[in-house]
Design an enzyme around this catalytic site. Structure first.
Site, mmCIF file in Angstrom:
data_model
loop_
_atom_site.group_PDB
_atom_site.id
_atom_site.type_symbol
_atom_site.label_atom_id
_atom_site.label_comp_id
_atom_site.label_asym_id
_atom_site.label_seq_id
_atom_site.Cartn_x
_atom_site.Cartn_y
_atom_site.Cartn_z
ATOM 1 N N THR A 22 22.280 20.239 -20.050
ATOM 2 C CA THR A 22 22.320 20.932 -18.749
ATOM 3 C C THR A 22 22.107 22.443 -18.901
ATOM 4 O O THR A 22 21.411 23.062 -18.092
ATOM 5 C CB THR A 22 23.679 20.642 -18.064
ATOM 6 N N ASP A 24 26.717 11.113 -24.109
ATOM 7 C CA ASP A 24 25.762 11.991 -24.806
ATOM 8 C C ASP A 24 24.914 11.190 -25.793
ATOM 9 O O ASP A 24 23.734 11.482 -25.995
ATOM 10 C CB ASP A 24 26.498 13.083 -25.603
ATOM 11 N N ASP A 54 23.763 9.586 -18.935
ATOM 12 C CA ASP A 54 23.877 11.043 -18.912
ATOM 13 C C ASP A 54 22.686 11.537 -18.086
ATOM 14 O O ASP A 54 21.539 11.467 -18.536
ATOM 15 C CB ASP A 54 23.846 11.606 -20.336
ATOM 16 N N ILE A 81 21.596 14.459 -17.006
ATOM 17 C CA ILE A 81 20.842 15.521 -17.705
ATOM 18 C C ILE A 81 21.635 15.803 -18.973
ATOM 19 O O ILE A 81 22.771 16.273 -18.912
ATOM 20 C CB ILE A 81 20.735 16.843 -16.908
ATOM 21 N N ASP A 82 21.079 15.477 -20.112
ATOM 22 C CA ASP A 82 21.715 15.844 -21.369
ATOM 23 C C ASP A 82 21.034 17.134 -21.833
ATOM 24 O O ASP A 82 19.834 17.133 -22.139
ATOM 25 C CB ASP A 82 21.561 14.739 -22.419
ATOM 26 N N GLU A 133 28.342 10.139 -16.634
ATOM 27 C CA GLU A 133 29.056 11.378 -16.953
ATOM 28 C C GLU A 133 29.657 12.019 -15.704
ATOM 29 O O GLU A 133 30.786 12.494 -15.734
ATOM 30 C CB GLU A 133 28.124 12.392 -17.626
HETATM 31 C C1 IPD Z 1 25.790 18.383 -24.131
HETATM 32 C C2 IPD Z 1 24.590 18.295 -25.023
HETATM 33 C C3 IPD Z 1 24.788 19.194 -26.200
HETATM 34 C C4 IPD Z 1 26.033 18.847 -26.970
HETATM 35 C C5 IPD Z 1 27.211 18.825 -26.059
HETATM 36 C C6 IPD Z 1 26.966 17.893 -24.897
HETATM 37 P P1 IPD Z 1 25.518 18.090 -21.469
HETATM 38 O O1 IPD Z 1 25.621 17.538 -22.998
HETATM 39 O O2 IPD Z 1 24.387 16.992 -25.500
HETATM 40 O O3 IPD Z 1 23.728 19.068 -27.100
HETATM 41 O O4 IPD Z 1 26.227 19.794 -27.984
HETATM 42 O O5 IPD Z 1 28.335 18.391 -26.809
HETATM 43 O O6 IPD Z 1 28.085 17.814 -24.076
HETATM 44 O O7 IPD Z 1 26.828 18.697 -21.129
HETATM 45 O O8 IPD Z 1 24.394 19.039 -21.420
HETATM 46 O O9 IPD Z 1 25.278 16.809 -20.756
HETATM 47 CA CA CA Z 2 25.408 15.242 -22.427
HETATM 48 CA CA CA Z 3 25.044 15.769 -18.843
#
Ligand code: IPD
Ligand code: CA
Ligand code: CA
Length: 264
Positions: free
Chosen positions: A92, A216, A87, A89-90, A71
């Site tokens: 963030t 994601d 990813d 940190i999913d 990412e």
């Molecule tokens: C997000 C998370 C979130 C989702 C967003 C993503 P990130 O990832 O997965 O649950 O609703 O669409 O982008 O930005 O925290 O890596």
């Molecule tokens: Ca994510």
């Molecule tokens: Ca992320």
């Protein structure tokens, strides 16, 4: 590609997720995050970048030339030996707001959008989900399975409004309003990778989100499928791409129903 290849990639993914998870957890405890905004409602911290660097360095020790799609760092390497999808940190926003639902998500695939390995680690809850194609899905070493719920009126569905694409809010909420009226309740955890893993573990039953990145969901869909669940593009005319995935995912038993609910 052999069974042995899959196991080797799984082991490296687990080791990288564990090490990145420990690093991110320690960073959360230290606090004082440098937070940058990539676009509206899309944030990255220094820890996201360092976590991705760490994961890539671990992958590169074992597979020096594999393709990697991260990412925060984009694409590198040659596709010949498959590609890793990271990813770092999913969730963030949960991470820097000290909410417990964030994860490290790592997948590996030979063919696009068909992950063979998926690992999702939530260091705050010490929950490690993993799966490999044909090998089943696991949570902290124990096999997991989707819920056996067939009756949508009892279902718990993940609702994630299109927070970065407000012009999609009306169609999304119209669909979700109809879903809400036909189900038991809605949930939202803020980490796609965890939401898919929670369906895999039978904790919730379905999920509808627009405009995800492939990083994601790559690991999560592998875990979900191996636990007996199903997923599909929300619009059959718009297939998944690296930069946009509109996703409907369920325990499999309510897949036709949820898919139908989002077609209007
Ligand atoms: C997000 C998370 C979130 C989702 C967003 C993503 P990130 O990832 O997965 O649950 O609703 O669409 O982008 O930005 O925290 O890596
Ligand atoms: Ca994510
Ligand atoms: Ca992320």
């Amino acid at each position: 590609m052999t069974e042995k290849d899959i196991v080797e990639h799984l082991q490296v993914a687990i080791s990288a997720a564990n090490r990145a998870g420990a690093f991110v957890l320690e960073a959360e405890k230290q606090g004082n995050h440098a937070i940058y905004q990539k676009q509206a409602n899309d944030f990255v911290t220094e820890t996201d970048k360092l976590s991705e660097d760490l994961i890539i360095s671990i992958i590169r020790e074992h597979f020096p030339s594999d393709a990697i799609f991260g990412e925060e760092t984009g694409s590198s390497g040659t596709l010949e030996n498959g590609r890793w999808i990271i990813d770092p940190i999913d969730g963030t926003t949960n991470f820097f707001r000290s909410l417990p639902d964030y994860s490290i998500s790592i997948a590996w695939e030979m063919d696009p959008f068909k992950p063979l390995v998926g690992v999702v680690f939530n260091p705050r809850q010490n929950e490690l989900f993993w799966a490999s194609k044909g090998g089943g899905a696991f949570l902290n070493g124990k096999p997991i399975q989707v819920s056996q719920l067939k009756d949508s009126s009892h279902a718990l569905i993940v609702c994630v409004p299109p927070h970065r694409h407000h012009k999609l809010a009306v169609p999304y909420f119209e669909n979700m309003y109809r879903i809400f009226l036909e189900t038991s309740d809605l949930r939202s955890y803020g980490s796609c990778a965890l939401e898919l893993s929670y369906i895999a573990a039978g904790r919730i039953d379905g999920y509808y989100e627009l405009c995800l990145g492939y990083y994601d969901m790559a690991a999560g869909i592998c875990i979900l499928e191996e636990a007996g669940g199903s997923f599909a593009p929300a619009d059959p005319l718009v297939p998944f791409s690296d930069s946009r995935c509109d996703l409907v995912a369920t325990n499999g038993l309510i897949q036709d129903w949820l898919f139908h609910m989002v077609q209007e």
